[in-house]
Design an enzyme around this catalytic site. Structure first.
Site, PDB file in Angstrom:
ATOM      1  N   GLU A 179       4.618  -5.138   7.450  1.00 39.91           N
ATOM      2  CA  GLU A 179       3.842  -4.170   8.177  1.00 39.91           C
ATOM      3  C   GLU A 179       4.205  -3.810   9.563  1.00 39.91           C
ATOM      4  OE1 GLU A 179       2.595  -6.460   6.041  1.00 39.91           O
ATOM      5  OE2 GLU A 179       0.895  -5.588   5.036  1.00 39.91           O
TER       6      GLU A 179
ATOM      7  N   ALA B 178       1.093  -1.153   0.055  1.00 41.69           N
ATOM      8  CA  ALA B 178      -0.148  -0.208  -0.134  1.00 41.69           C
ATOM      9  C   ALA B 178       0.971   1.069  -0.047  1.00 41.69           C
ATOM     10  CB  ALA B 178      -0.902  -0.009   1.059  1.00 41.69           C
TER      11      ALA B 178
ATOM     12  N   GLU C 237      -0.271  -9.487  -0.542  1.00 45.09           N
ATOM     13  CA  GLU C 237      -1.701  -9.763  -0.207  1.00 45.09           C
ATOM     14  C   GLU C 237      -2.657  -9.905  -1.458  1.00 45.09           C
ATOM     15  OE1 GLU C 237      -1.867  -6.531   2.901  1.00 45.09           O
ATOM     16  OE2 GLU C 237      -2.644  -8.036   4.366  1.00 45.09           O
TER      17      GLU C 237
ATOM     18  N   GLY D  39       0.698  -5.073   0.883  1.00 49.69           N
ATOM     19  CA  GLY D  39      -0.649  -5.176   0.264  1.00 49.69           C
ATOM     20  C   GLY D  39      -0.335  -5.576  -1.198  1.00 49.69           C
TER      21      GLY D  39
HETATM   22  N1  DAK Z   1       4.486   3.162  -0.811  1.00 50.75           N
HETATM   23  C1  DAK Z   1       4.892   4.413  -1.427  1.00 50.75           C
HETATM   24  N2  DAK Z   1       5.962   4.462  -2.389  1.00 50.75           N
HETATM   25  C2  DAK Z   1       7.084   3.535  -2.197  1.00 50.75           C
HETATM   26  C3  DAK Z   1       6.615   2.140  -1.605  1.00 50.75           C
HETATM   27  C4  DAK Z   1       5.233   2.172  -0.862  1.00 50.75           C
HETATM   28  N3  DAK Z   1       5.088   1.013  -0.303  1.00 50.75           N
HETATM   29  N4  DAK Z   1       7.681   1.278  -2.018  1.00 50.75           N
HETATM   30  C5  DAK Z   1       8.262   1.865  -2.712  1.00 50.75           C
HETATM   31  N5  DAK Z   1       7.865   2.996  -3.068  1.00 50.75           N
HETATM   32  C6  DAK Z   1       8.418   4.443  -3.660  1.00 50.75           C
HETATM   33  C7  DAK Z   1       9.903   4.761  -2.874  1.00 50.75           C
HETATM   34  O1  DAK Z   1       9.533   5.958  -2.062  1.00 50.75           O
HETATM   35  C8  DAK Z   1      10.657   5.491  -4.023  1.00 50.75           C
HETATM   36  O2  DAK Z   1      10.137   6.513  -4.665  1.00 50.75           O
HETATM   37  P1  DAK Z   1      11.100   7.839  -4.906  1.00 50.75           P
HETATM   38  O3  DAK Z   1      11.823   8.049  -3.540  1.00 50.75           O
HETATM   39  O4  DAK Z   1      11.892   7.596  -6.080  1.00 50.75           O
HETATM   40  O5  DAK Z   1      10.069   9.160  -5.363  1.00 50.75           O
HETATM   41  C9  DAK Z   1      10.514   4.435  -5.256  1.00 50.75           C
HETATM   42  O6  DAK Z   1       9.427   3.825  -4.796  1.00 50.75           O
HETATM   43  C10 DAK Z   1      11.619   3.698  -5.539  1.00 50.75           C
HETATM   44  O7  DAK Z   1      11.709   2.948  -4.189  1.00 50.75           O
HETATM   45  P2  DAK Z   1      13.261   2.683  -3.407  1.00 50.75           P
HETATM   46  O8  DAK Z   1      13.895   3.724  -3.767  1.00 50.75           O
HETATM   47  O9  DAK Z   1      12.902   2.370  -1.881  1.00 50.75           O
HETATM   48  O10 DAK Z   1      13.706   1.368  -4.263  1.00 50.75           O
HETATM   49  P3  DAK Z   1      14.527   0.398  -3.703  1.00 50.75           P
HETATM   50  O11 DAK Z   1      14.933  -0.473  -4.648  1.00 50.75           O
HETATM   51  O12 DAK Z   1      15.889   0.925  -2.815  1.00 50.75           O
HETATM   52  O13 DAK Z   1      13.751  -0.622  -2.507  1.00 50.75           O
HETATM   53  C11 DAK Z   1      11.871  -1.820  -1.583  1.00 50.75           C
HETATM   54  C12 DAK Z   1      12.917  -1.186  -3.023  1.00 50.75           C
HETATM   55  C13 DAK Z   1      10.697  -2.370  -2.287  1.00 50.75           C
HETATM   56  C14 DAK Z   1      12.795  -2.643  -0.768  1.00 50.75           C
HETATM   57  C15 DAK Z   1      11.683  -0.369  -0.981  1.00 50.75           C
HETATM   58  O14 DAK Z   1      11.085   0.443  -1.773  1.00 50.75           O
HETATM   59  C16 DAK Z   1      10.512  -0.494   0.260  1.00 50.75           C
HETATM   60  O15 DAK Z   1      10.990  -1.266   1.250  1.00 50.75           O
HETATM   61  N6  DAK Z   1       9.407  -0.155   0.101  1.00 50.75           N
HETATM   62  C17 DAK Z   1       8.156  -0.209   0.999  1.00 50.75           C
HETATM   63  C18 DAK Z   1       7.833  -1.960   1.154  1.00 50.75           C
HETATM   64  C19 DAK Z   1       6.816  -1.925   2.418  1.00 50.75           C
HETATM   65  O16 DAK Z   1       6.967  -1.699   3.460  1.00 50.75           O
HETATM   66  N7  DAK Z   1       5.375  -2.425   1.736  1.00 50.75           N
HETATM   67  C20 DAK Z   1       4.668  -2.689   2.881  1.00 50.75           C
HETATM   68  C21 DAK Z   1       3.889  -1.270   2.808  1.00 50.75           C
HETATM   69  S1  DAK Z   1       2.498  -1.290   4.124  1.00 50.75           S
HETATM   70  C22 DAK Z   1      -4.554  -1.023   5.409  1.00 50.75           C
HETATM   71  C23 DAK Z   1      -4.714  -2.199   4.625  1.00 50.75           C
HETATM   72  C24 DAK Z   1      -3.555  -2.472   4.165  1.00 50.75           C
HETATM   73  C25 DAK Z   1      -2.331  -1.859   4.270  1.00 50.75           C
HETATM   74  C26 DAK Z   1      -2.457  -0.788   4.994  1.00 50.75           C
HETATM   75  C27 DAK Z   1      -3.461  -0.471   5.832  1.00 50.75           C
HETATM   76  N8  DAK Z   1      -5.973  -0.534   6.362  1.00 50.75           N
HETATM   77  C28 DAK Z   1      -6.822  -1.742   6.658  1.00 50.75           C
HETATM   78  C29 DAK Z   1      -6.101   0.761   6.661  1.00 50.75           C
HETATM   79  C30 DAK Z   1      -1.243  -2.283   3.801  1.00 50.75           C
HETATM   80  C31 DAK Z   1      -0.227  -1.919   4.041  1.00 50.75           C
HETATM   81  C32 DAK Z   1       1.126  -1.926   3.247  1.00 50.75           C
HETATM   82  O17 DAK Z   1       1.118  -2.596   2.227  1.00 50.75           O
END
Ligand code: DAK
Length: 261
Positions: A131, A63, A111, A108
């Site tokens: 998460e 997400a 998921e 997400g």
């Molecule tokens: N959200 C927003 N932007 C993201 C992103 C994300 N999840 N993942 C990557 N990006 C963006 C980065 O900010 C970056 O943007 P710029 O800086 O270039 O503007 C661009 O994508 C490239 O990413 P990186 O520079 O970080 O690339 P790397 O190769 O260095 O790293 C990575 C790749 C996948 C390891 C890293 O980007 C990363 O750790 N990303 C986050 C992964 C993560 O934590 N995903 C889980 C998100 S939480 C809900 C229901 C569901 C959810 C929430 C609430 N409710 C019931 C309310 C779900 C939650 C989630 O999914």
């Protein structure tokens, strides 16, 4: 559409999450468009859907964290509801959905892949539910679907540690069906889709429904669901001609018939 690509060829639909600069992160725009395109694919009566991500790095990195960061409880709940509605549409789509996971499938993103019926991945794919490191629980069905797919012990380990796993490990624990080189992923997904769509569409759809509904209940009730959906195949053209052509030893005609249905 801004965030989604959709194409359709010979009964197979391909939906591509198209936000590669943000690693196809799921913001509300992506979720809304995904919902719309699923409705379109349903109207098109596709018999198999392939879901993938644009670019070479990600299926979906979760997400959108920047959009979620300042959400109030109410807004968070609304966002979660939207996600769950769309994911439910994927899960109950009236034809098989194949996730072609071409890179990161985190939070997400993992998921979303788990809502699909079959997951195939490229060698560079990475799966995880990070998460808890962000102060939230998996909110798009991760606590429920991961445990059902890989068992509670492995699901708890992945969710409590928030550690990512590579495609080979995901294959070992049963999270995905197969792994292939990245350049061959869409070809492989297409091959799999074609081997599904050459079968009787009603029988495939009813099989999906029986498996999904049966998994939500006890065995005795599940067998009742199977009986109902098995019965529903009879008196259809698929069943009549499918069996007639088999008895006539006419496989070609059988294939041809399902292709043109
Ligand atoms: N959200 C927003 N932007 C993201 C992103 C994300 N999840 N993942 C990557 N990006 C963006 C980065 O900010 C970056 O943007 P710029 O800086 O270039 O503007 C661009 O994508 C490239 O990413 P990186 O520079 O970080 O690339 P790397 O190769 O260095 O790293 C990575 C790749 C996948 C390891 C890293 O980007 C990363 O750790 N990303 C986050 C992964 C993560 O934590 N995903 C889980 C998100 S939480 C809900 C229901 C569901 C959810 C929430 C609430 N409710 C019931 C309310 C779900 C939650 C989630 O999914």
């Amino acid at each position: 559409m801004e965030y989604i690509l959709y194409e359709k060829e010979a009964w197979v639909g391909i939906i591509t999450l198209n936000r590669p600069k943000a690693l196809n992160a799921l913001n509300s725009g992506v979720l809304e468009e995904l919902s719309q395109v699923l409705d379109q694919a349903k109207r098109d009566e596709v018999r198999c859907l392939i879901l993938t991500g644009a670019g070479e790095k990600a299926f979906a990195a979760g997400a959108d964290i920047s959009e979620m960061r300042l959400l109030s409880r109410e807004e968070g709940e609304r966002f979660g509801k939207k996600g769950n509605q769309v994911f439910w549409k994927v899960e109950t789509f009236p034809a098989p959905v194949i996730a072609a996971v071409n890179g990161f499938a985190l939070g997400g993103g993992c998921e979303l892949a788990m809502c699909c019926d079959i997951r195939i991945a490229s060698e560079n794919a990475v799966f995880g539910q990070p998460e808890v490191g962000l102060g939230i629980t998996p909110g798009f069905g991760g606590t429920q679907r991961l445990a059902r797919l890989v068992g509670p012990g492995m699901a708890k380990q992945l969710i409590f540690t928030g550690k990512n796993i590579k495609a080979e490990e995901a294959l070992r624990i049963g999270l995905i069906n197969s792994v292939c080189p990245q350049g061959e992923l869409m070809e492989e997904a297409g091959r799999l889709a074609r081997s599904i769509v050459r079968n009787a569409p009603i029988a495939v759809r009813n099989s999906k429904e029986a498996i999904n509904e049966g998994l939500d209940t006890d065995l005795r009730s599940g067998l009742g669901i199977e009986e109902r959906l098995f019965g529903a195949c009879f008196e259809t053209e698929d069943q009549r001609y499918g069996m007639d052509f088999f008895l006539d030893k006419n496989k070609d005609k059988q294939r041809e018939m399902f292709k043109n249905r």
